[in-house]
Design a protein around this motif. Structure first.
Motif, PDB file in Angstrom:
ATOM      1  N   GLU A 350      18.694  36.488  40.133  1.00 51.33           N
ATOM      2  CA  GLU A 350      17.944  37.740  40.279  1.00 51.33           C
ATOM      3  C   GLU A 350      16.515  37.433  40.729  1.00 51.33           C
ATOM      4  O   GLU A 350      15.859  36.542  40.175  1.00 51.33           O
ATOM      5  N   ILE A 370      10.055  40.591  47.005  1.00 53.07           N
ATOM      6  CA  ILE A 370      11.501  40.524  47.256  1.00 53.07           C
ATOM      7  C   ILE A 370      12.252  40.954  46.011  1.00 53.07           C
ATOM      8  O   ILE A 370      12.059  40.393  44.925  1.00 53.07           O
ATOM      9  N   GLU A 371      13.090  41.948  46.155  1.00 47.55           N
ATOM     10  CA  GLU A 371      13.967  42.415  45.067  1.00 47.55           C
ATOM     11  C   GLU A 371      15.410  42.201  45.509  1.00 47.55           C
ATOM     12  O   GLU A 371      15.843  42.748  46.522  1.00 47.55           O
ATOM     13  N   MET A 372      16.144  41.382  44.728  1.00 46.49           N
ATOM     14  CA  MET A 372      17.509  41.098  45.139  1.00 46.49           C
ATOM     15  C   MET A 372      18.292  40.521  43.958  1.00 46.49           C
ATOM     16  O   MET A 372      17.731  39.824  43.111  1.00 46.49           O
ATOM     17  N   THR A 373      19.579  40.813  43.938  1.00 46.78           N
ATOM     18  CA  THR A 373      20.483  40.248  42.936  1.00 46.78           C
ATOM     19  C   THR A 373      21.692  39.649  43.651  1.00 46.78           C
ATOM     20  O   THR A 373      22.284  40.296  44.513  1.00 46.78           O
ATOM     21  N   ILE A 374      22.024  38.415  43.282  1.00 43.58           N
ATOM     22  CA  ILE A 374      23.182  37.734  43.853  1.00 43.58           C
ATOM     23  C   ILE A 374      24.183  37.529  42.731  1.00 43.58           C
ATOM     24  O   ILE A 374      23.916  36.813  41.766  1.00 43.58           O
ATOM     25  N   LEU A 380      25.670  34.855  49.857  1.00 47.30           N
ATOM     26  CA  LEU A 380      24.612  35.623  50.489  1.00 47.30           C
ATOM     27  C   LEU A 380      24.069  34.811  51.651  1.00 47.30           C
ATOM     28  O   LEU A 380      23.688  33.646  51.485  1.00 47.30           O
ATOM     29  N   LEU A 382      21.153  34.378  54.497  1.00 49.16           N
ATOM     30  CA  LEU A 382      19.773  34.742  54.800  1.00 49.16           C
ATOM     31  C   LEU A 382      19.548  34.547  56.293  1.00 49.16           C
ATOM     32  O   LEU A 382      19.709  33.437  56.808  1.00 49.16           O
ATOM     33  N   ARG A 554      27.533  39.188  51.708  1.00 46.33           N
ATOM     34  CA  ARG A 554      26.388  40.037  51.969  1.00 46.33           C
ATOM     35  C   ARG A 554      25.402  39.249  52.817  1.00 46.33           C
ATOM     36  O   ARG A 554      25.274  38.021  52.691  1.00 46.33           O
ATOM     37  N   ALA A 556      21.331  39.169  54.025  1.00 45.13           N
ATOM     38  CA  ALA A 556      19.980  39.689  53.796  1.00 45.13           C
ATOM     39  C   ALA A 556      19.126  39.325  55.004  1.00 45.13           C
ATOM     40  O   ALA A 556      19.105  38.175  55.441  1.00 45.13           O
ATOM     41  N   LEU A 563      11.962  41.536  52.724  1.00 41.82           N
ATOM     42  CA  LEU A 563      13.386  41.858  52.828  1.00 41.82           C
ATOM     43  C   LEU A 563      13.494  43.243  53.465  1.00 41.82           C
ATOM     44  O   LEU A 563      13.121  44.254  52.864  1.00 41.82           O
ATOM     45  N   GLN A 566      19.855  44.746  53.808  1.00 41.19           N
ATOM     46  CA  GLN A 566      20.967  44.007  53.222  1.00 41.19           C
ATOM     47  C   GLN A 566      22.261  44.719  53.582  1.00 41.19           C
ATOM     48  O   GLN A 566      22.279  45.933  53.758  1.00 41.19           O
TER      49      GLN A 566
END
Length: 591
Positions: A350, A370-374, A380, A382, A554, A556, A563, A566
């Motif tokens: 996270e 950056i806000e992201m959850t893997i 993921l 990039l 996914r 990003a 970011l 997505q």
């Protein structure tokens, strides 16, 4: 001549205390060396009395038996001196080698734990020079110069005592000459100290430049840059020579002045003593013994003046080493609230408002909010233009740097609350430039899992489609690689790096352009292996070629550290103009 500054005096004390700390564990060996040193000094001083006895009791009396007896005594002292010298040389050299080995080990152990940012702000080749050239100088000083200095100090004091015991009047002349000899030592010694530090720095510059040019020799020759590099190297060498010349001039002046004063004093004593022998006030043997001790004292003073230059250089080298040991890593386990990850993690990553600026560019964010959850077990990708922040994100995950804002968590734990060693065991990294080390192929594959069996090594190589080319080599898995894997193609290096990541069996994969160096056929084969490897593992994949990431769960899209989108490949083709533009540029050129 003005005195040393407070900072210089403080550095000198620090350097001296550092050396004493390294010598402290070897008190027994130091005692052996000092014992041998005292023994040889005592025997050497006794030789003066042997000379006196040979002249007064042997030659003057005309007795062959007396002469033979005292010559045999003199030879016995010579044998004792030889044995004592052997013991002194062995133990002093042993101490020098042992202490320098300890210093090198401690400095290396310290350096290898420093955060990568330290090596970006400090030239690696200069650090290497400090670890090699400076410690070699210390070895020479500890293993030789210190012994010479101590021996000559003992000879100086012991010889002075014998001078007074032999003839007090002549000894008074020695006392008059001592201040004349000590003054230039103090005067020139400080200059030599400063020049010695500059000399070590200039020598390091020479080593740094050689390593840099030879390490990039193909680029140098490809651009026909040899004439410019020769000219630049000549400048660096001449600068080092200029500093060395100044140091040699100061030391030469010091030695010349000391020799002139000492031998001039000896000549004066010969004249005064000769008048006393003619007048019958002293014997010829006493004068010979006095001259012997005068020469010993003079030689001791001259030798000490030479050794002072070496000791000053050693202090300069020690200061440079102390500077390395004083460097502190910005990435350390937390002082309090340390947490531990379970032996097998799920792999949920996270990113909470993640922001970062490189120390050299504090005004330009490399990553911004950056806000992201893997989710565990997902992949993921990039993507984005160069400089978008993709590799920076991987550096932050590995905690090569700490984020400037926000936080990163693994399975709900902020990575700043983890020991970096505990954190990094969760990752397997394959970088864009394969990192291979001097040694065998097998050693390189086991880098991430030293205890792996041969069967595991070969299985990982097969999965990375590296087994066939390894087996075709003359020594197979025992084939030695050159520096940075020289002798292998880019694709072969990359497959070895992928095999190493497969062997480590980490729950999170970090693939930074992992297939960039492969041809189309190898890329397809390795991509199949990676697809198998990535199954049930959390994977972050950096790729400029979008064809390699279309199957990611996914994607990003990063741009200028932000970011911006997505989604899957098909979703981003419709919702993200930057991604669609990158896709058109790549896929259209393949048509």
């Amino acid at each position: 001549m003005p005195g040393d500054s407070p900072d210089t005096a403080s550095n000198t004390r620090t350097s001296a205390m550092t050396m004493l700390a390294y010598l402290q564990p070897y008190r027994r060996q130091i005692a052996y060396a000092l014992g041998a040193l005292l023994f040889t000094a005592a025997v050497t001083l006794s030789l003066g009395q042997g000379v006196r006895l040979i002249i007064d009791q042997g030659l003057t009396t005309g007795s062959q038996a007396q002469l033979r007896h005292y010559v045999q005594l003199f030879l016995l002292l010579v044998v004792a001196l030889a044995l004592g010298t052997f013991a002194r040389y062995y133990w002093v050299t042993w101490l020098g080698e042992r202490v320098v080995a300890d210093i090198r080990r401690q400095v290396f152990n310290h350096l290898i734990e420093l955060h990568p940012g330290f090596f970006e702000s400090n030239r690696g080749l200069e650090i290497q020079s400090r670890l090699t050239a400076d410690t070699t100088l210390l070895q020479a000083v500890i293993g030789s110069s210190v012994s010479v200095a101590l021996r000559n100090l003992i000879m100086l004091f012991g010889g002075t005592v014998w001078l007074f015991l032999t003839n007090a009047k002549l000894s008074a002349l020695v006392l008059v000459c001592v201040p004349l000899v000590v003054a230039p030592i103090l005067l020139f010694g400080r200059r030599v100290r400063r020049l010695s530090r500059r000399s070590q720095d200039s020598i390091a510059d020479v080593g740094v430049y050689v390593g840099e040019v030879l390490g990039q020799i193909k680029t140098v020759q490809a651009y026909n840059h040899q004439p410019r590099d020769k000219a630049r190297f000549a400048t660096v060498v001449d600068q080092a020579f200029a500093v060395a010349r100044q140091r040699a001039l100061q030391r030469g002046l010091l030695i010349s002045v000391v020799i002139s004063l000492v031998l001039g004093a000896v000549g004066l004593m010969l004249w005064v003593g000769g008048l006393d022998v003619i007048a019958g006030r002293i014997s010829a043997g006493e004068l010979a013994a006095f001259v012997f001790y005068s020469v010993i004292v003079g030689a001791a003073v001259g030798s000490i003046s030479e050794v002072i230059g070496d000791l000053q250089r050693a202090l300069g080298a020690t200061e440079r080493i102390v500077e390395l040991l004083a460097a502190r890593s910005d990435i350390t386990p937390p002082a309090g609230g340390l947490k531990r990850l379970p032996s097998r993690i799920h792999g949920r990553i996270e990113l909470h408002g993640l922001g970062f600026c490189y120390p050299g560019r504090p005004e330009t964010p490399a990553l911004d909010a950056i806000e992201m959850t893997i989710e565990p077990g997902t992949s993921l990708a990039l993507v984005g233009p160069s400089g978008a922040g993709k590799s920076t994100l991987i550096d932050l995950l590995l905690r090569f740097y700490d984020c400037s804002a926000g936080a990163i968590s693994i399975d709900g734990i902020d990575i700043r609350h983890l020991d970096p060693v505990d954190l990094r065991r969760c990752f397997a990294l394959v970088s864009q430039t394969p990192a291979l080390f001097y040694g065998s192929i097998e050693d390189n594959l086991r880098y991430g899992k030293p205890g792996a069996s041969q069967a595991e090594v070969e299985a990982a190589a097969r999965a990375a489609h590296a087994h066939d080319f390894i087996s075709a080599l003359p020594l197979g898995y025992q084939t030695r690689l050159g520096d940075a894997g020289s002798g292998l193609s880019g694709g072969q290096k990359q497959r070895l790096a992928i095999a190493r990541a497969i062997l480590s069996d980490a729950p999170i994969l970090l693939l930074d352009e992992a297939t960039s160096a492969l041809d189309a056929k190898s890329e397809r084969a390795v991509q199949q292996a990676l697809d198998t490897l990535m199954r049930d593992r959390t994977s972050l994949v950096i790729a400029h070629r979008l064809a390699t990431v279309q199957s990611a769960d996914r994607i990003a899209v990063l741009d200028h550290g932000q970011l911006i989108a997505q989604g899957t490949h098909s979703e981003l083709m419709h919702s993200c103009e930057l991604y669609a533009q990158l896709a058109r540029l790549q896929f259209d050129t393949r048509v």
